[in-house]
Design an enzyme around this catalytic site. Sequence first.
Site, PDB file in Angstrom:
ATOM      1  N   HIS A 243       0.820  -1.215   0.000  1.00  0.00           N
ATOM      2  CA  HIS A 243       0.000   0.000   0.000  1.00  0.00           C
ATOM      3  C   HIS A 243       0.854   1.265   0.000  1.00  0.00           C
ATOM      4  O   HIS A 243       0.500   2.267  -0.606  1.00  0.00           O
ATOM      5  CB  HIS A 243      -0.919   0.017   1.220  1.00  0.00           C
ATOM      6  CG  HIS A 243      -1.938  -1.079   1.212  1.00  0.00           C
ATOM      7  ND1 HIS A 243      -2.898  -1.195   0.245  1.00  0.00           N
ATOM      8  CD2 HIS A 243      -2.129  -2.121   2.039  1.00  0.00           C
ATOM      9  CE1 HIS A 243      -3.639  -2.251   0.484  1.00  0.00           C
ATOM     10  NE2 HIS A 243      -3.193  -2.838   1.578  1.00  0.00           N
ATOM     11  N   CYS A 563     -18.895  12.891 -15.627  1.00  0.00           N
ATOM     12  CA  CYS A 563     -17.905  13.179 -14.592  1.00  0.00           C
ATOM     13  C   CYS A 563     -17.443  11.946 -13.819  1.00  0.00           C
ATOM     14  O   CYS A 563     -16.847  12.069 -12.759  1.00  0.00           O
ATOM     15  CB  CYS A 563     -18.433  14.248 -13.630  1.00  0.00           C
ATOM     16  SG  CYS A 563     -19.982  13.786 -12.856  1.00  0.00           S
TER      17      CYS A 563
HETATM   18  C1  PEP Z   1     -20.135   8.830 -10.225  1.00  0.00           C
HETATM   19  O1  PEP Z   1     -20.853   8.046  -9.603  1.00  0.00           O
HETATM   20  O2  PEP Z   1     -19.677   8.594 -11.362  1.00  0.00           O
HETATM   21  C2  PEP Z   1     -19.747  10.112  -9.620  1.00  0.00           C
HETATM   22  C3  PEP Z   1     -19.106  11.031 -10.310  1.00  0.00           C
HETATM   23  O3  PEP Z   1     -20.055  10.299  -8.311  1.00  0.00           O
HETATM   24  P1  PEP Z   1     -19.214   9.639  -7.110  1.00  0.00           P
HETATM   25  O4  PEP Z   1     -17.984   8.989  -7.686  1.00  0.00           O
HETATM   26  O5  PEP Z   1     -18.929  10.738  -6.168  1.00  0.00           O
HETATM   27  O6  PEP Z   1     -20.188   8.634  -6.547  1.00  0.00           O
END
Ligand code: PEP
Length: 635
Positions: A243, A563
């Site tokens: 790790h 995202c």
């Molecule tokens: C996702 O689920 O792709 C996202 C961007 O949100 P998180 O990773 O914060 O759950």
Amino acid sequence: MALQTQIAAMKHSKQGTERATADSGRRAHTKERPHSLETRTEQVLTGESIGVGVAIGPAFVVREDPAPDLRERLSSLDRDEEEGRFRDAVIRSISQLGKLQARLALLPEDSQFEIGSLLDVYRRMLGPSRLQRGVIRRIAEGLSAEVAVFEETEALAQASHPPQGARAGSGEDAAAARRRADEFREIGRRLLRNLTRTPFLTLRGMPDGAILVTESLRPSDAALIDPSRVAAVVSEEGGATGHTAIMLRALGIPAVLAVAGALDAVAGGAQVVVDGDRGRIVVDPAHDTLVEARGAVATYAQDRQKLGRMRRLSSKLASGEKVLLQANLELPAELPLIAQSGAAGIGLLRTEFLFINSEELPDETTQFELYASLVEAMGADTTTIRVLDWGGEKPSEALERAGLSTLGETPNPALGLRGIRLLLKHPALLETQLAAILRASAVGPLQVLLPMVTVAEEITAARDIYERVARRLRRKGVALAETLPPFGAMIETPAAALTAGVLAHHADFLAIGTNDLTMYALAADRASADAASLYDARHPAVLRMIADVVNAALQHRTPVSLCGEIAGDPALAPLLVGLGLRSLSMTASAVPRVKQVIRSVRYEECVRLGRRVLAETDSRAIMKVLQEFGNAEVG
Ligand code: PEP
Ligand code: MG
């Protein structure tokens, strides 16, 4: 001393005063070496290569603090007081692990997963566990908390992995048992340090740009290293796949681990070359070695500079179409990385960090100040603030105290009161956060994003609250943006993806969260090692959903972005463009590489790639198509 030798020694000594740049990302550093007429011959030591280039710098040697004195076995306090000390140490330990967890956001997802699961193990041990019961029983027998902790964790470690290999087993079983024993000892050490208030690995007095030389470096200590201050790490213990190694690699720190005899060989202040790629260190390097090492540092720096230059270049396809590249931000500490990356704003501000490390729920002013500072830092670029996405799977003292956490009460937190569901059940939480965001809207452009939406009613219910809060603030004369900031929904569930048209009608924009979308679509836990081979965002089901969401959004003229982690994968960027996306938000450090790829491909090629991929029916074939496309690009 012969003249030749004296000259060699003086040259050598001068080299120690020269500037040595660890790499382009770090600032240059100097270190005066005491002038000495004594000749030093260079010494080469080898260990496990961790990668991330070469660094040159003065050694900063850190030895372990001596173990606490455990000779006083019996407690002089009464049992409740002694137990209270132990419980305080547990709370402090949990809070430290929470801070480490928050820092994980800086790491790539695979490292986050590795280290995150280790931290989970530690946290479980600190919860209502056999360890805790055992320590309390020993305290009840009259032992001091220190001795009780030491003896209980040692007993558990030995039960997991008896000394002398008393237990037979396959190599893998034995390694797992050894790891388990180490985990008990590590948590024991943390509790002991907190009981005795012994500081953790302290780098106080370390000059910037020094090479940290230590006996062992635990992952939790590695996570706290500031890569802008530490040029490289050398440790006597550890291994390339541990790790600690993952953490150092993720932080971009050159390192060689498992270097036997490093502490004896390296004196504090000695000049050291750390070759993280070849797994060797050179102490008191000779002139030629130093010249070669400087060459390696320069080459590495040039490569990074090339990417650094991307920052100023526009994010356009070779055929001219603009692609917006933004950064995801999980901790305010990442802000400088965003500026360096050239990201055009924050596409996803995860606000969970505000709730992780605090004992109280953050009030409106605390939240406002934070959002306002981020929005201000982004200038004309937009900040997308996602309201709290609490899954119940992470402990939050603040939410627990407020009676809002469902931790431990639900068999499957990912399918329980997560994200917007929790906020609508406890609207006061949402109202406070929306009020803080609305106040920050007076500072600069922002958008509001709802997590874990599955039905349109969640958007309309949240929007009602949003508009009500805005009216209340305006009545009170609080300054807000003239028009309310866009109010968007994340597409993270198959339900949302398959009804994206309806959601696009109710939301001002959509953001596809492929991390969760993949998990829910493939029924494969994103945080489970067992399901790791099943979890793949390149699965045709996920890619088709992305394509459908983008089409639905375009039909409704609703802006759409992506995202999830795949947005930061340069190999997938042309495909995502081909599926119709023009806006991607990713880990800041991924922006330059993705931009480089975006600038090298033409729109028609991306569209063709998208069509080819959507025609495939399994992930392996899709990977092949992507690989062929990548090879053709490189070739
Ligand atoms: C996702 O689920 O792709 C996202 C961007 O949100 P998180 O990773 O914060 O759950
Ligand atoms: Mg998500």
